[in-house]
Motif scaffolding. Sequence first.
Motif, short mmCIF file in Angstrom:
data_model
loop_
_atom_site.label_atom_id
_atom_site.label_comp_id
_atom_site.label_asym_id
_atom_site.label_seq_id
_atom_site.Cartn_x
_atom_site.Cartn_y
_atom_site.Cartn_z
N THR A 183 0.75 -1.09 0.07
CA THR A 183 0.22 -0.18 0.02
C THR A 183 0.98 1.15 0.05
O THR A 183 1.68 1.30 0.76
N VAL A 184 0.56 2.03 -0.95
CA VAL A 184 1.41 3.36 -0.99
C VAL A 184 0.68 4.54 -0.66
O VAL A 184 1.47 5.69 -0.23
N GLY A 185 -0.48 4.51 -0.54
CA GLY A 185 -1.22 5.85 0.06
C GLY A 185 -2.60 5.28 0.12
O GLY A 185 -3.01 4.28 -0.09
N SER A 186 -3.38 6.23 0.46
CA SER A 186 -4.74 6.38 0.76
C SER A 186 -5.60 7.60 0.41
O SER A 186 -5.16 8.56 0.56
N ILE A 187 -6.96 7.36 0.16
CA ILE A 187 -7.76 8.36 -0.17
C ILE A 187 -8.91 8.06 0.58
O ILE A 187 -9.30 7.00 1.06
N THR A 188 -10.03 9.33 0.81
CA THR A 188 -11.36 8.84 1.65
C THR A 188 -12.36 8.81 0.67
O THR A 188 -12.25 8.91 -0.42
N GLN A 189 -13.51 8.42 1.01
CA GLN A 189 -14.67 8.19 0.33
C GLN A 189 -14.95 9.45 -0.33
O GLN A 189 -15.44 9.26 -1.40
N LYS A 190 -15.03 10.55 0.40
CA LYS A 190 -15.25 11.95 -0.29
C LYS A 190 -14.44 12.23 -1.29
O LYS A 190 -14.97 12.59 -2.39
N GLN A 191 -13.21 11.82 -1.19
CA GLN A 191 -12.00 12.08 -2.27
C GLN A 191 -12.38 11.14 -3.46
O GLN A 191 -12.40 11.59 -4.86
N LEU A 192 -12.82 10.03 -3.23
CA LEU A 192 -13.16 8.99 -4.46
C LEU A 192 -14.50 9.58 -5.04
O LEU A 192 -14.53 9.69 -6.10
N ARG A 193 -15.45 10.04 -4.18
CA ARG A 193 -16.74 10.41 -4.82
C ARG A 193 -16.18 11.61 -5.90
O ARG A 193 -16.83 11.72 -7.12
N LYS A 194 -15.53 12.70 -5.58
CA LYS A 194 -14.97 13.57 -6.30
C LYS A 194 -14.40 13.32 -7.44
O LYS A 194 -14.47 13.90 -8.64
N ILE A 195 -13.51 12.08 -7.57
CA ILE A 195 -12.85 11.72 -8.54
C ILE A 195 -13.80 11.15 -9.62
O ILE A 195 -13.82 11.22 -10.78
N ALA A 196 -14.76 10.30 -9.00
CA ALA A 196 -15.94 9.59 -9.74
C ALA A 196 -16.78 10.89 -10.68
O ALA A 196 -17.06 10.71 -11.69
N GLU A 197 -17.01 11.90 -9.69
CA GLU A 197 -17.60 13.23 -10.34
C GLU A 197 -16.87 13.69 -11.54
O GLU A 197 -17.34 14.10 -12.62
N ILE A 198 -15.62 13.75 -11.55
CA ILE A 198 -14.71 14.20 -12.60
C ILE A 198 -14.56 13.33 -13.65
O ILE A 198 -14.70 13.91 -14.91
N LYS A 199 -14.56 12.28 -13.51
CA LYS A 199 -14.29 11.14 -14.51
C LYS A 199 -15.81 10.77 -15.34
O LYS A 199 -15.89 10.28 -16.26
N LEU A 200 -16.71 11.23 -14.65
CA LEU A 200 -18.21 10.48 -15.11
C LEU A 200 -18.51 10.88 -16.61
O LEU A 200 -18.84 9.98 -17.21
N PRO A 201 -18.10 11.86 -17.13
CA PRO A 201 -18.31 12.09 -18.41
C PRO A 201 -17.59 11.31 -19.59
O PRO A 201 -18.19 11.05 -20.48
N ASP A 202 -16.57 10.60 -19.14
CA ASP A 202 -15.64 9.80 -19.90
C ASP A 202 -16.01 8.18 -19.69
O ASP A 202 -15.44 7.30 -20.31
N LEU A 203 -16.87 7.97 -18.65
CA LEU A 203 -17.20 6.56 -18.13
C LEU A 203 -18.50 6.14 -18.96
O LEU A 203 -19.24 6.79 -19.18
N ASN A 204 -18.56 4.86 -18.96
CA ASN A 204 -19.77 4.16 -19.58
C ASN A 204 -20.84 4.19 -18.63
O ASN A 204 -21.53 3.01 -18.79
#
Length: 141
Positions: free
Chosen positions: A95-116
Amino acid sequence: MEKPVKRRLRIKLEAGQANPAKVGKDLAPTGINLLQFCQQYNDMTKAQTGEIIPAEITVYEDRSFHVKLKTPPTSYLLRQYAGIAKGAAKPGSETVGSITQKQLRKIAEIKLPDLNTADVNNAMSMIVGTAKNMGIRIEQD
């Protein structure tokens, strides 16, 4: 009438930093004006300077082109939020690092337009898989 397409390609560039030397090997064979492309890309991405912003380029037979920007790569966003330089050498056992659930949601919202998917929760589960492969742990808030 639609112009005939000669070629479609994707390149990953640093926002606001495109120059003919960086894009030459990928775009020179298409015959488009490299300076014009670089200027257009840099103008489109100047607000995101420093980030990696992929571009989808459609080159037409008359050597004109159309640039469509994509969202930054998931691995890039995960590294940014986790504050690490690179993923694990041995994913699964390291394990080299960690992120929170909030950060995960933020990344998902950024990536949403390019995902299927149009569902943020589905997008989050896709990103969790990438995070695991990079050795990044998702912490509960």
